[in-house]
Write a protein that holds these residues in place. Structure first.
Motif, short mmCIF file in Angstrom:
data_model
loop_
_atom_site.label_atom_id
_atom_site.label_comp_id
_atom_site.label_asym_id
_atom_site.label_seq_id
_atom_site.Cartn_x
_atom_site.Cartn_y
_atom_site.Cartn_z
N THR A 33 17.77 -44.67 30.03
CA THR A 33 18.97 -45.43 30.37
C THR A 33 19.19 -45.44 31.88
N GLY A 34 19.08 -44.27 32.50
CA GLY A 34 19.27 -44.20 33.94
C GLY A 34 18.27 -45.04 34.71
N GLY B 237 24.57 -58.77 28.11
CA GLY B 237 24.69 -58.18 26.79
C GLY B 237 23.80 -56.96 26.67
N PRO B 238 23.86 -56.27 25.54
CA PRO B 238 23.03 -55.08 25.34
C PRO B 238 21.55 -55.41 25.42
N ARG B 239 20.78 -54.46 25.90
CA ARG B 239 19.33 -54.58 25.93
C ARG B 239 18.74 -53.19 25.71
N GLU B 240 17.44 -53.11 25.61
CA GLU B 240 16.81 -51.81 25.39
C GLU B 240 17.23 -50.83 26.48
N HIS B 241 17.70 -49.67 26.07
CA HIS B 241 18.15 -48.58 26.93
C HIS B 241 19.49 -48.82 27.61
N LEU B 242 20.08 -50.00 27.43
CA LEU B 242 21.43 -50.26 27.95
C LEU B 242 22.29 -50.77 26.79
N VAL C 140 26.54 -51.57 28.63
CA VAL C 140 27.30 -52.81 28.80
C VAL C 140 28.54 -52.74 27.92
N GLY C 141 29.54 -53.52 28.29
CA GLY C 141 30.77 -53.54 27.52
C GLY C 141 31.91 -54.10 28.35
N ALA C 142 33.13 -53.87 27.90
CA ALA C 142 34.31 -54.35 28.61
C ALA C 142 34.47 -53.62 29.93
N LEU C 143 34.90 -54.34 30.96
CA LEU C 143 35.06 -53.73 32.27
C LEU C 143 36.06 -52.58 32.26
N GLY C 144 37.00 -52.60 31.33
CA GLY C 144 37.99 -51.54 31.24
C GLY C 144 37.40 -50.18 30.93
#
Length: 228
Positions: free
Chosen positions: A4-5, A72-77, A151-155
């Motif tokens: 992920t990093g 959007g989401p991807r491998e490792h994120l 990834v996701g909401a900025l909040g």
């Protein structure tokens, strides 16, 4: 977390964001004997000598840069529904794996009933706190420690930084963070009370000091008072 990093740093470099640059990664450990990554060193310090409005606003503005990347989401994120997503203290309390309090129970019930807002998905650091921000003077030179990025909401990021600022510097600090963020983006951040409560709930029932617990609780109470 190593993968992920490394993936997060590749995205940061592609978009010229303030982060170390990935030099190499051995995700399987075949070459180095253990999964590992190597990244550049960046000058700066994680020490915050004070919680001045100028520095808190600069932190908010720097964070806003990360969220200019829509993805959007991807491998490792993966998708991240909360900060530091490897922890889920709200669920631990709900299942009786750790003690709780009336305030935390009330907050959990309200957040569950409210439901996660439908928001665009952006690139997230995932663990935004003062110790993961490098400074040179009053400028953020880099965000470090990307092992819970996604990834996701900025909040998810914004409210984690607001919560950390509240715990570290006091009840006025979150407003300065939000001001810097919104001045950078040019528009209001959505659903701040909801994400503030989510960030506060994703802490141990008793924080690392009595003062930290009190400040976390006050931050959470304010979020609940402003929750639609």
């Amino acid at each position: 977390m190593i993968a992920t990093g490394a993936t997060a740093l590749q995205v940061a470099e592609h978009h010229d964001l303030p982060a170390p640059r990935l030099i190499a990664a051995d995700l399987t450990g075949d070459q180095s004997g253990t999964p590992a990554s190597l990244e550049t060193m960046i000058a700066g310090t994680t020490s915050w000598p004070d919680g001045s409005p100028e520095r808190l606003r600069a932190a908010g503005a720097a964070l806003a840069r990360l969220h200019t990347v829509s993805m959007g989401p991807r491998e490792h994120l993966p998708f991240r529904p909360r900060p530091i997503a490897v922890d889920d203290f709200a669920t631990d309390r709900r299942l009786g794996r750790m003690p709780t309090t009336a305030l935390l129970q009330q907050a959990d019930a309200l957040i569950t009933a409210h439901g996660r807002p439908d928001e665009p998905s952006v690139y997230l650091h995932g663990d935004v706190w003062p110790g993961n921000m490098l400074w040179s003077g009053n400028q953020v030179t880099a965000f470090i420690d990307w092992k819970t990025a996604g990834v996701g909401a900025l909040g998810v990021d914004l409210s984690e930084l607001r919560k950390q600022a509240a715990i570290t510097f006091g009840p006025e600090a979150p407003t300065e963070v939000l001001t810097g963020y919104q001045q950078s983006t040019g528009h209001p951040a959505p659903h701040v009370p909801y994400w503030d409560a989510v960030a506060a709930l994703n802490t141990p029932t008793t924080c690392w000091t009595p003062t930290a617990t009190i400040r976390r609780n006050n931050f959470l109470k304010t979020a609940l008072q402003n929750l639609p």
